[in-house]
Design a protein around this motif. Structure first.
Motif, PDB file in Angstrom:
ATOM      1  N   MET A   1       0.761  -1.293  -0.125  1.00 16.07           N
ATOM      2  CA  MET A   1      -0.033  -0.061   0.056  1.00 16.07           C
ATOM      3  C   MET A   1       1.006   1.294  -0.212  1.00 16.07           C
ATOM      4  O   MET A   1       2.049   1.211   0.426  1.00 16.07           O
ATOM      5  N   ARG A   2       0.289   2.231  -0.364  1.00 15.80           N
ATOM      6  CA  ARG A   2       1.055   3.505  -0.437  1.00 15.80           C
ATOM      7  C   ARG A   2       1.376   4.002   1.219  1.00 15.80           C
ATOM      8  O   ARG A   2       0.470   3.940   1.834  1.00 15.80           O
ATOM      9  N   ARG A   3       2.456   4.516   1.193  1.00 17.09           N
ATOM     10  CA  ARG A   3       2.901   4.789   2.487  1.00 17.09           C
ATOM     11  C   ARG A   3       2.352   6.317   2.812  1.00 17.09           C
ATOM     12  O   ARG A   3       2.645   7.329   1.941  1.00 17.09           O
ATOM     13  N   ILE A   4       1.892   6.697   3.901  1.00 12.41           N
ATOM     14  CA  ILE A   4       1.426   8.020   4.315  1.00 12.41           C
ATOM     15  C   ILE A   4       2.130   8.540   5.474  1.00 12.41           C
ATOM     16  O   ILE A   4       2.610   7.665   6.279  1.00 12.41           O
ATOM     17  N   PRO A   5       2.516   9.695   5.465  1.00  8.48           N
ATOM     18  CA  PRO A   5       3.367  10.316   6.814  1.00  8.48           C
ATOM     19  C   PRO A   5       2.422  10.365   8.125  1.00  8.48           C
ATOM     20  O   PRO A   5       1.140  10.220   7.922  1.00  8.48           O
ATOM     21  N   GLY A   6       2.892  10.355   9.246  1.00  6.14           N
ATOM     22  CA  GLY A   6       2.378  10.418  10.366  1.00  6.14           C
ATOM     23  C   GLY A   6       2.809   9.191  11.456  1.00  6.14           C
ATOM     24  O   GLY A   6       3.690   8.588  11.090  1.00  6.14           O
ATOM     25  N   GLU A   7       2.245   9.251  12.638  1.00  8.10           N
ATOM     26  CA  GLU A   7       2.484   8.416  13.698  1.00  8.10           C
ATOM     27  C   GLU A   7       1.303   7.668  14.263  1.00  8.10           C
ATOM     28  O   GLU A   7       0.033   8.010  14.000  1.00  8.10           O
ATOM     29  N   THR A   8       1.643   6.674  15.188  1.00  5.46           N
ATOM     30  CA  THR A   8       0.332   6.040  15.682  1.00  5.46           C
ATOM     31  C   THR A   8       0.272   5.936  17.237  1.00  5.46           C
ATOM     32  O   THR A   8      -0.240   5.195  18.283  1.00  5.46           O
ATOM     33  N   ILE A   9       1.597   6.757  17.845  1.00  6.92           N
ATOM     34  CA  ILE A   9       1.689   6.482  19.383  1.00  6.92           C
ATOM     35  C   ILE A   9       0.676   7.149  19.900  1.00  6.92           C
ATOM     36  O   ILE A   9       0.755   8.589  20.019  1.00  6.92           O
ATOM     37  N   ALA A  10      -0.194   6.637  20.837  1.00  5.61           N
ATOM     38  CA  ALA A  10      -1.289   7.445  21.408  1.00  5.61           C
ATOM     39  C   ALA A  10      -0.943   8.248  22.406  1.00  5.61           C
ATOM     40  O   ALA A  10      -1.720   9.556  22.583  1.00  5.61           O
ATOM     41  N   ARG A  11      -0.067   7.938  23.159  1.00  5.15           N
ATOM     42  CA  ARG A  11       0.057   8.859  24.409  1.00  5.15           C
ATOM     43  C   ARG A  11       0.744  10.521  24.108  1.00  5.15           C
ATOM     44  O   ARG A  11       0.645  11.239  24.444  1.00  5.15           O
TER      45      ARG A  11
END
Length: 215
Positions: free
Chosen positions: A101-111
């Motif tokens: 899939m295409r890579r999109i910018p961002g992150e996933t660290i909830a804190r």
């Protein structure tokens, strides 16, 4: 699976898919993914850089088509759900099943989302954005996923009742001692079960840790 495997084998796969000369650079395994491996890479297709993510089963895991992740992602993308664009379903080029899939910018660290000043505007907007995304998931036509063998409630039982029954069975199976808060919660939910029997697609693990976000 190793980065060298991807860098060596994936270019030929991409050339078959696109008809363009391909190279693969900057292959890095990302953290997370549970039973899946996630790899970030840069594909060079006829000189054009296309940032991608390769998602694969972990080596040694037995996989089936019971959860057709790529097909679901494609259905969601076509319905306007904010998901990465699915690019190619894999073949036997790698030792495990995979898709790109295409890579999109961002992150996933909830804190970080919940605490950092950098994400103050994101916090203000996120609830509405998540609600809109969930609504689009629920609105995906059943014809797009009806043949995917997804888990669904029995035909003679309302979806909410089936879900509550399954949760309570799990709770009682793993918790022999009494927990008054859970007992009260099950009673409260059982008294308020909706009568609706409409079927729709749901995410199943819709939480901040499974959302890619930016400022």
């Amino acid at each position: 699976m190793k980065a060298e495997d991807i860098q060596r084998e994936l270019p030929a796969f991409l050339e078959r898919q696109t008809g363009k000369q391909a190279a693969v650079e900057n292959v890095v395994q990302l953290t997370g993914g549970a039973s899946r491996e996630i790899w970030s890479l840069d594909a060079i297709l006829a000189g054009e850089l296309v940032p991608m993510v390769l998602r694969s089963a972990a080596v040694g895991w037995v996989t089936t088509k019971a959860i057709p992740e790529y097909d679901l992602l494609k259905a969601a993308f076509e319905a306007g759900v904010p998901v990465p664009e699915p690019l190619f379903m894999g073949d036997d080029s790698l030792p495990v099943s995979f898709f790109l899939m295409r890579r999109i910018p961002g992150e996933t660290i909830a804190r970080r989302l919940l605490r950092d000043d950098e994400y103050s505007q994101a916090r203000a907007a996120l609830a509405g954005q998540l609600g809109a995304a969930a609504a689009r998931v629920h609105a995906i036509p059943q014809g797009r996923y009806k043949e995917m063998e997804l888990r669904e409630p029995p035909a003679d039982q309302a979806p909410a009742a089936a879900e509550l029954e399954g949760l309570e069975q799990t709770y009682r199976g793993i918790t022999p001692e009494a927990h008054p808060a859970f007992e009260l919660a099950f009673r409260w939910l059982r008294r308020r079960l909706p009568d609706a029997n409409e079927r729709c697609l749901v995410h199943g693990d819709f939480r901040v840790g499974n959302v890619i976000f930016g400022p």
